[in-house]
Write a protein that holds these residues in place. Structure first.
Motif, PDB file in Angstrom:
ATOM      1  N   THR A  43       4.679  36.416  13.455  1.00 24.70           N
ATOM      2  CA  THR A  43       4.659  37.282  14.623  1.00 24.70           C
ATOM      3  C   THR A  43       6.065  37.354  15.207  1.00 24.70           C
ATOM      4  O   THR A  43       7.031  36.836  14.625  1.00 24.70           O
ATOM      5  CB  THR A  43       3.631  36.774  15.670  1.00 24.70           C
ATOM      6  N   ILE A  93       0.645  32.696   9.752  1.00 29.98           N
ATOM      7  CA  ILE A  93       0.828  33.828  10.666  1.00 29.98           C
ATOM      8  C   ILE A  93       2.314  34.051  10.931  1.00 29.98           C
ATOM      9  O   ILE A  93       3.047  33.118  11.254  1.00 29.98           O
ATOM     10  CB  ILE A  93       0.111  33.588  12.004  1.00 29.98           C
ATOM     11  N   LEU A 119      -3.341  41.804  17.303  1.00 32.30           N
ATOM     12  CA  LEU A 119      -4.281  40.708  17.575  1.00 32.30           C
ATOM     13  C   LEU A 119      -4.186  40.321  19.044  1.00 32.30           C
ATOM     14  O   LEU A 119      -3.713  39.242  19.403  1.00 32.30           O
ATOM     15  CB  LEU A 119      -3.988  39.520  16.660  1.00 32.30           C
ATOM     16  N   VAL A 149     -12.773  38.129   8.258  1.00 37.31           N
ATOM     17  CA  VAL A 149     -11.908  36.945   8.260  1.00 37.31           C
ATOM     18  C   VAL A 149     -12.732  35.665   8.187  1.00 37.31           C
ATOM     19  O   VAL A 149     -12.349  34.698   7.518  1.00 37.31           O
ATOM     20  CB  VAL A 149     -11.006  36.962   9.505  1.00 37.31           C
ATOM     21  N   LEU A 166      -5.510  33.009   4.361  1.00 39.72           N
ATOM     22  CA  LEU A 166      -5.444  34.129   5.290  1.00 39.72           C
ATOM     23  C   LEU A 166      -4.003  34.227   5.777  1.00 39.72           C
ATOM     24  O   LEU A 166      -3.514  33.326   6.460  1.00 39.72           O
ATOM     25  CB  LEU A 166      -6.395  33.918   6.477  1.00 39.72           C
ATOM     26  N   GLN A 167      -3.328  35.286   5.385  1.00 41.47           N
ATOM     27  CA  GLN A 167      -1.949  35.518   5.819  1.00 41.47           C
ATOM     28  C   GLN A 167      -1.934  36.724   6.743  1.00 41.47           C
ATOM     29  O   GLN A 167      -2.374  37.810   6.370  1.00 41.47           O
ATOM     30  CB  GLN A 167      -1.039  35.762   4.612  1.00 41.47           C
ATOM     31  N   ILE A 168      -1.448  36.514   7.944  1.00 42.94           N
ATOM     32  CA  ILE A 168      -1.465  37.546   8.971  1.00 42.94           C
ATOM     33  C   ILE A 168      -0.038  37.881   9.384  1.00 42.94           C
ATOM     34  O   ILE A 168       0.762  36.981   9.678  1.00 42.94           O
ATOM     35  CB  ILE A 168      -2.256  37.085  10.206  1.00 42.94           C
ATOM     36  N   THR A 169       0.276  39.154   9.391  1.00 39.90           N
ATOM     37  CA  THR A 169       1.527  39.638   9.955  1.00 39.90           C
ATOM     38  C   THR A 169       1.151  40.551  11.102  1.00 39.90           C
ATOM     39  O   THR A 169       0.467  41.562  10.894  1.00 39.90           O
ATOM     40  CB  THR A 169       2.335  40.416   8.909  1.00 39.90           C
ATOM     41  N   ASN A 170       1.556  40.216  12.324  1.00 34.87           N
ATOM     42  CA  ASN A 170       1.138  41.002  13.466  1.00 34.87           C
ATOM     43  C   ASN A 170       2.169  40.934  14.577  1.00 34.87           C
ATOM     44  O   ASN A 170       2.660  39.852  14.915  1.00 34.87           O
ATOM     45  CB  ASN A 170      -0.224  40.532  13.973  1.00 34.87           C
ATOM     46  N   LYS A 185       0.987  45.375  11.106  1.00 37.19           N
ATOM     47  CA  LYS A 185      -0.320  44.777  11.364  1.00 37.19           C
ATOM     48  C   LYS A 185      -1.038  44.733  10.015  1.00 37.19           C
ATOM     49  O   LYS A 185      -1.675  45.706   9.590  1.00 37.19           O
ATOM     50  CB  LYS A 185      -1.133  45.613  12.358  1.00 37.19           C
ATOM     51  N   MET A 238      -3.052  42.028   6.864  1.00 32.21           N
ATOM     52  CA  MET A 238      -3.668  40.757   6.502  1.00 32.21           C
ATOM     53  C   MET A 238      -3.798  40.656   4.985  1.00 32.21           C
ATOM     54  O   MET A 238      -4.105  41.649   4.316  1.00 32.21           O
ATOM     55  CB  MET A 238      -5.063  40.619   7.114  1.00 32.21           C
TER      56      MET A 238
END
Length: 493
Positions: free
Chosen positions: A333, A331, A405, A295, A302-306, A389, A391
């Motif tokens: 969440t 992000i 995360l 990262v 940066l695309q985050i699914t968490n 989870k 990215m």
């Protein structure tokens, strides 16, 4: 198969329908590459598991945190039993806290000469007071759980990602999980088999026959088959059976027509010793640490699914540094209305303002299933919660796995995931992220001029909605979240 001896992965199958299909899929690709096929619809993910079990001719290795005795679990168990009956060696490894074993049927399944079930890091007492005392007295050991999700068929194909084996992960439940899995073939399968063997042969992976007293009530294999046949008849018209009947995945695999995307890949998996002697494991061996290094090298996005976002001071600083370098950090969440763990939301809520001030774009999933036109796997009465989870890193790299995360995933639990270097997979996950953060699917969080958080979305008529406190929640939930946010237990969440 009640042996407690160490065993290893069998050689990949040859001259089978699955082997020929994968050979056709692999034509034109180097031996160091792997192929990937993403699955974000629950029923498709269920079908993929069932199909690989059906097509296996040599071996099946399964590793799950949760393996439930519900509709999907029984259907897959029936297929595992059928595979064992035709000579396939089946090894099933489950976590003891995530999967509560029911004695009579588990012992029957484990008695099959081609099947063995092992339990990772078990609690000594199987139920009642003894189990509670064991958990209290050995909390340091028991607090480390196996959160991995992995299925390897014939040494040729694997499935990993966020889904456990339970109805909610595939649909047919009041609470349905948004999640992502990937089917993989090619070079990465050898690493997956090595990882499974490491866990299977570890000293705290105990045969279920050693944990359950045979003096207790037991059933024969034939009684188990009868039970499963009755279940299959009962579920004949279920959405799971319909999905299997209607699926073309078997034919597509056999014909080499599954649209796999090819590229280099890295399998990240915690060593099993992390759960038993974590101080002996170098930090550099933790997938969470390794992902952090990846990262840090982000250049554009940066695309985050968490599901559980508790970045801590270091994570918050990392995202702020990326924003300062011109990397857009987005992000998604869970919000208070979709998070199934109040204490996790309380810890996360402390980081919302710092993240927003740093320039991070932050969304929280909405719990209602009103977006059926957009996500047709939801039933009318279901409530959505985020479990994925994944990215999206720049335009070439992506990550799919089991890693949340939070400190529990980074430090306490064992995890698994795959870093994929392929532009097409990157685009697919980017489109999925954009779908999940659309105004009718998620709340966009923003800070007003006074530094207060507001939540923004749209209603069924595409009219703007603005909330000034956690949406989809009541007073008691918000109060509990605030109280829990003050507890000094972040390292355990």
């Amino acid at each position: 198969m009640t042996s407690s001896e160490n065993t290893g992965a069998l050689p990949p199958a040859m001259n089978t329908r699955l082997a020929h299909g994968i050979e056709m899929e692999s034509n034109g690709h180097s031996s160091g590459e792997s192929g990937f096929y993403l699955m974000h619809e629950g029923l498709s993910a269920f079908v993929a598991r069932a199909v690989l079990i059906e097509e296996a001719a040599i071996s099946l290795d399964l590793q799950y945190y949760i393996y439930s005795d519900d509709t999907s679990g029984r259907l897959l168990t029936a297929k595992l039993l059928e595979a064992a009956d035709r000579g396939v060696r089946v090894r099933l490894l489950v976590d003891d806290l995530g999967t509560r074993l029911t004695n009579p049927w588990v012992t029957a399944l484990d008695s099959h000469p081609n099947m063995e079930i092992r339990v990772f890091n078990p609690v000594e007492g199987r139920s009642g007071l003894r189990r509670g005392l064991e958990q209290a007295l050995n909390f340091g050991r028991i607090n480390h759980r196996m959160h991995n999700k992995l299925l390897v068929a014939d040494g040729l194909a694997m499935i990993t990602g966020g889904r456990n084996v339970a109805d909610g992960y595939f649909t047919n439940a009041e609470v349905e999980f948004l999640d992502v899995d990937v089917i993989a073939i090619g070079a990465i399968i050898a690493d997956a088999s090595i990882t499974f063997d490491d866990y299977w042969n570890h000293s705290v992976s105990l045969p279920v026959s050693k944990l359950i007293s045979l003096r207790e009530e037991t059933h024969s294999l034939e009684e188990l088959r009868t039970r499963l046949r009755e279940h299959l008849v009962k579920e004949e018209k279920s959405e799971f059976r319909d999905a299997l009947r209607e699926s073309t995945l078997v034919k597509e695999l056999a014909a080499g027509k599954v649209p796999f995307q090819w590229g280099t890949a890295t399998l990240y998996a915690d060593p099993p010793a992390k759960a038993t002697d974590h101080e002996s494991v170098p930090l550099s061996d933790y997938p969470g640490y390794q992902l952090g290094q990846i990262v840090k090298d982000s250049q554009e996005r940066l695309q985050i699914t968490n599901a559980y976002l508790i970045p801590g001071r270091r994570g918050t600083e990392l995202f702020a540094e990326l924003e300062e370098r011109g990397v857009q950090v987005d992000i998604l969440t869970n919000g208070l209305g979709t998070n199934d763990t109040a204490v996790a939301h309380g810890a996360y809520s402390r980081y919302r303002k710092p993240l927003l001030r740093a320039g991070v774009r932050l969304w929280e999933l909405r719990p209602t299933a009103e977006r059926e036109h957009r996500m047709h796997w939801f039933s009318d009465k279901s409530r959505a919660t985020l479990h994925a989870k994944m990215m999206v890193i720049d335009s070439e790299r992506s990550f799919v796995g089991s890693i949340n995360l939070d400190s529990r995933s980074f430090i306490l639990n064992t995890e698994i995931g795959v870093l994929i270097e392929n532009a097409a997979v990157n685009r697919q996950l980017h489109r999925l992220f954009e779908t999940w953060v659309a105004p009718d699917a998620a709340w966009r969080l923003q800070l007003d001029d006074r530094g207060r958080i507001s939540w923004h979305a749209t209603d069924d008529d595409n009219r703007a909605i603005v909330k000034h406190r956690d949406p989809d929640s009541n007073f008691w939930q918000r109060m509990l979240s605030r109280m829990l946010s003050r507890l000094p237990i972040e390292s355990q969440i």
